[in-house]
Write an enzyme that holds these catalytic residues in place. Structure first.
Site, mmCIF file in Angstrom:
data_model
loop_
_atom_site.group_PDB
_atom_site.id
_atom_site.type_symbol
_atom_site.label_atom_id
_atom_site.label_comp_id
_atom_site.label_asym_id
_atom_site.label_seq_id
_atom_site.Cartn_x
_atom_site.Cartn_y
_atom_site.Cartn_z
ATOM 1 N N ASP A 19 -1.974 -6.575 -1.470
ATOM 2 C CA ASP A 19 -1.792 -6.777 -0.023
ATOM 3 C C ASP A 19 -1.688 -8.267 0.290
ATOM 4 O O ASP A 19 -0.715 -8.725 0.884
ATOM 5 C CB ASP A 19 -2.972 -6.166 0.750
ATOM 6 C CG ASP A 19 -3.220 -4.729 0.364
ATOM 7 O OD1 ASP A 19 -2.384 -3.890 0.689
ATOM 8 O OD2 ASP A 19 -4.247 -4.466 -0.289
ATOM 9 N N GLN A 261 -0.729 -17.628 -8.314
ATOM 10 C CA GLN A 261 0.466 -16.783 -8.228
ATOM 11 C C GLN A 261 1.714 -17.404 -8.878
ATOM 12 O O GLN A 261 2.445 -16.727 -9.610
ATOM 13 C CB GLN A 261 0.752 -16.487 -6.757
ATOM 14 C CG GLN A 261 1.131 -15.075 -6.506
ATOM 15 C CD GLN A 261 1.356 -14.801 -5.028
ATOM 16 O OE1 GLN A 261 1.635 -15.684 -4.227
ATOM 17 N NE2 GLN A 261 1.256 -13.547 -4.669
ATOM 18 N N GLU A 279 2.572 -3.376 -6.586
ATOM 19 C CA GLU A 279 3.814 -3.597 -5.852
ATOM 20 C C GLU A 279 4.388 -4.984 -6.047
ATOM 21 O O GLU A 279 5.600 -5.143 -6.175
ATOM 22 C CB GLU A 279 3.558 -3.366 -4.357
ATOM 23 C CG GLU A 279 4.799 -3.549 -3.543
ATOM 24 C CD GLU A 279 4.716 -2.904 -2.192
ATOM 25 O OE1 GLU A 279 5.358 -3.428 -1.283
ATOM 26 O OE2 GLU A 279 4.016 -1.891 -2.020
HETATM 27 O O1 TRH Z 1 -3.413 -5.916 -7.444
HETATM 28 P P1 TRH Z 1 -2.473 -4.785 -7.319
HETATM 29 O O2 TRH Z 1 -2.875 -3.554 -7.979
HETATM 30 O O3 TRH Z 1 -2.196 -4.493 -5.798
HETATM 31 C C1 TRH Z 1 -2.050 -3.187 -5.268
HETATM 32 C C2 TRH Z 1 -0.661 -2.821 -5.013
HETATM 33 O O4 TRH Z 1 -0.001 -3.753 -4.225
HETATM 34 C C3 TRH Z 1 -0.626 -1.466 -4.329
HETATM 35 O O5 TRH Z 1 0.685 -1.076 -4.077
HETATM 36 C C4 TRH Z 1 -1.397 -1.560 -3.051
HETATM 37 O O6 TRH Z 1 -1.347 -0.387 -2.351
HETATM 38 C C5 TRH Z 1 -2.797 -1.929 -3.433
HETATM 39 O O7 TRH Z 1 -2.779 -3.183 -4.092
HETATM 40 C C6 TRH Z 1 -3.670 -1.991 -2.231
HETATM 41 O O8 TRH Z 1 -1.051 -5.211 -7.946
HETATM 42 P P2 TRH Z 1 0.112 -6.154 -7.368
HETATM 43 O O9 TRH Z 1 0.770 -5.554 -6.196
HETATM 44 O O10 TRH Z 1 0.955 -6.472 -8.499
HETATM 45 O O11 TRH Z 1 -0.610 -7.476 -6.904
HETATM 46 C C7 TRH Z 1 -1.162 -8.395 -7.800
HETATM 47 C C8 TRH Z 1 -1.021 -9.812 -7.267
HETATM 48 O O12 TRH Z 1 -1.815 -10.688 -8.043
HETATM 49 C C9 TRH Z 1 0.413 -10.341 -7.354
HETATM 50 O O13 TRH Z 1 0.707 -11.118 -6.211
HETATM 51 C C10 TRH Z 1 0.394 -11.229 -8.589
HETATM 52 C C11 TRH Z 1 -1.007 -11.752 -8.514
HETATM 53 N N1 TRH Z 1 -1.556 -12.244 -9.776
HETATM 54 C C12 TRH Z 1 -1.893 -13.581 -9.874
HETATM 55 O O14 TRH Z 1 -1.679 -14.357 -8.923
HETATM 56 N N2 TRH Z 1 -2.465 -14.040 -11.032
HETATM 57 C C13 TRH Z 1 -2.692 -13.238 -12.108
HETATM 58 O O15 TRH Z 1 -3.213 -13.713 -13.140
HETATM 59 C C14 TRH Z 1 -2.311 -11.858 -11.991
HETATM 60 C C15 TRH Z 1 -2.529 -10.923 -13.160
HETATM 61 C C16 TRH Z 1 -1.764 -11.390 -10.822
#
Ligand code: TRH
Length: 386
Positions: A19, A261, A279
């Site tokens: 989110d 990120q 997502e």
């Molecule tokens: O963390 P998530 O499982 O988020 C989920 C999904 O968005 C899902 O659809 C939603 O309904 C739920 O949250 C509430 O996976 P997602 O979407 O990939 O988000 C991870 C974020 O973390 C993404 O912006 C990348 C970031 N990230 C980093 O910044 N550093 C890292 O080391 C990693 C592994 C990820």
């Protein structure tokens, strides 16, 4: 057309990082590429800090770069029309403060009000994209805006400079080696097949590790801290802290810190195969131009399996191995396939398709480019409403 200059983005962190991950990426692009004054309202500053270390978790209001960040819990109350942004966006249908809505109804002209929805490759999305919804009490209309994979949707988030940055990075082996080296990877690990692993705890990680361990190819699996904690702990035989590495058979598993990120993109770009989830990371994997396996966010009644199949069909890699691997990774299986996965066989088949899948990921990118990017598409739609 009136050019909008201010935008309020409301984000409720339901769980995980997606989110705030999506909202933060979107807010940065609005400010940096479109000169919009963005206020990001977020209810969980601790989760925000994991992906953006500059966040002060105790601040009611802070400025991060060009973006004003407000801690939602401490800022509610009465609002005047002067407080209301030109464009108001609620993310994933989070309910924005009633006082804010009441003040929106007093604005002249009314602000553009959008609900930015979740990502799905299912067909119904095209029919719902940009649909209006009237407020039951006020003379206000909210419109639904859907990201997606076709021209009848809003497209995907993509920064203007992303492609160039990726190209530069991927064509500079020294930069990639320096980037990976800071996490302790040795030259031998850097030369091996590199896989990043980001998934939910229920993924069959232990079984896959075993297949890799018994395989005949030198591999390294990079796991951000906290991901698949139980399986990684069991493999390592110790707590999965950043910097810990263990080799068993053909596979080395190395724990990385949870990176900011922008660095996460580099990690995807520097690797040969990416396991992603939710997502935002699945979209970043598509921009990385590398094969990926998606662990989709689980939903009741296995609704996520339907979503995954819809995506695989749209992605159309024409790779039975990718489809089978993806389905088993998510607890489903191909039609007519065995109930239980044979991970060694699945991996062998996927590996054989890797070059073709890399080519396909670049073709897919070319298709995605034809859709424009979500931020520009959303601003165009907003202008059409004003
Ligand atoms: O963390 P998530 O499982 O988020 C989920 C999904 O968005 C899902 O659809 C939603 O309904 C739920 O949250 C509430 O996976 P997602 O979407 O990939 O988000 C991870 C974020 O973390 C993404 O912006 C990348 C970031 N990230 C980093 O910044 N550093 C890292 O080391 C990693 C592994 C990820």
């Amino acid at each position: 057309m009136t050019q909008a200059t201010s935008l309020a983005l409301f984000c409720k962190v339901v769980d995980n990082y997606g989110d705030i991950g999506i909202c933060w990426r979107f807010a940065r692009q609005l400010a940096q590429e479109h000169g919009i004054a963005v206020t990001l309202w977020v209810d969980d500053l601790h989760t925000f800090q994991r992906i953006c270390p500059a966040v002060q978790t105790g601040a009611a209001l802070q400025q991060i770069g060009a973006i004003a960040v407000r801690h939602w819990a401490t800022q509610e109350g009465a609002f005047a029309p002067a407080d209301i942004a030109d464009i108001v966006i609620e993310f994933f249908g989070c309910e924005i403060p009633p006082g804010y809505i009441a003040a929106m109804a007093e604005c002249e002209p009314r602000p553009v009000w959008l609900n930015l929805e979740g990502l799905s490759a299912e067909e119904w999305v095209e029919g719902c994209h940009t649909l209006p919804s009237m407020h039951p009490r006020f003379s206000l209309t909210k419109h639904f805006f859907f990201p997606g994979f076709t021209e009848k949707t809003g497209g995907l988030l993509r920064e203007a400079a992303l492609e160039e940055e990726r190209r530069q990075f991927q064509s500079d082996p020294a930069a990639m080696a320096a980037f990976l080296g800071q996490f302790g990877l040795t030259p031998q690990e850097i030369a091996a097949r590199k896989v990043t692993l980001f998934c939910y705890p229920h993924a069959p990680v232990a079984q896959l590790f075993k297949a890799w361990e018994e395989g005949d190819e030198d591999m390294v699996c990079l796991v951000p801290q906290g991901v698949a904690a139980q399986a990684v702990h069991a493999f390592l035989g110790e707590a999965a802290n950043p910097g810990v590495m263990r080799r068993r058979g053909a596979i080395s598993v190395r724990v990385l810190p949870f990176v900011p990120q922008q660095d996460y993109d580099k990690l995807l770009w520097a690797s040969d195969l990416n396991f992603v989830r939710g997502e935002d990371s699945v979209v970043r994997a598509q921009w990385a131009g590398k094969p990926f396996i998606w662990h989709i966010y689980p939903q009741d009644e296995n609704l996520h399996h339907k979503k995954l199949r819809a995506f695989l069909q749209r992605y159309a890699a024409r790779s039975a191995s990718l489809d089978a691997f993806s389905l088993y990774w998510n607890g489903a299986h191909p039609q007519g396939g065995a109930e239980t996965a044979d991970w060694a066989a699945l991996w062998t088949d996927l590996r054989a398709d890797m070059a073709a899948l890399t080519r396909h990921s670049l073709e897919w990118q070319r298709h995605l480019y034809t859709l424009g990017d979500l931020t520009t598409n959303l601003l165009k739609f907003s202008s059409s409403l004003r």
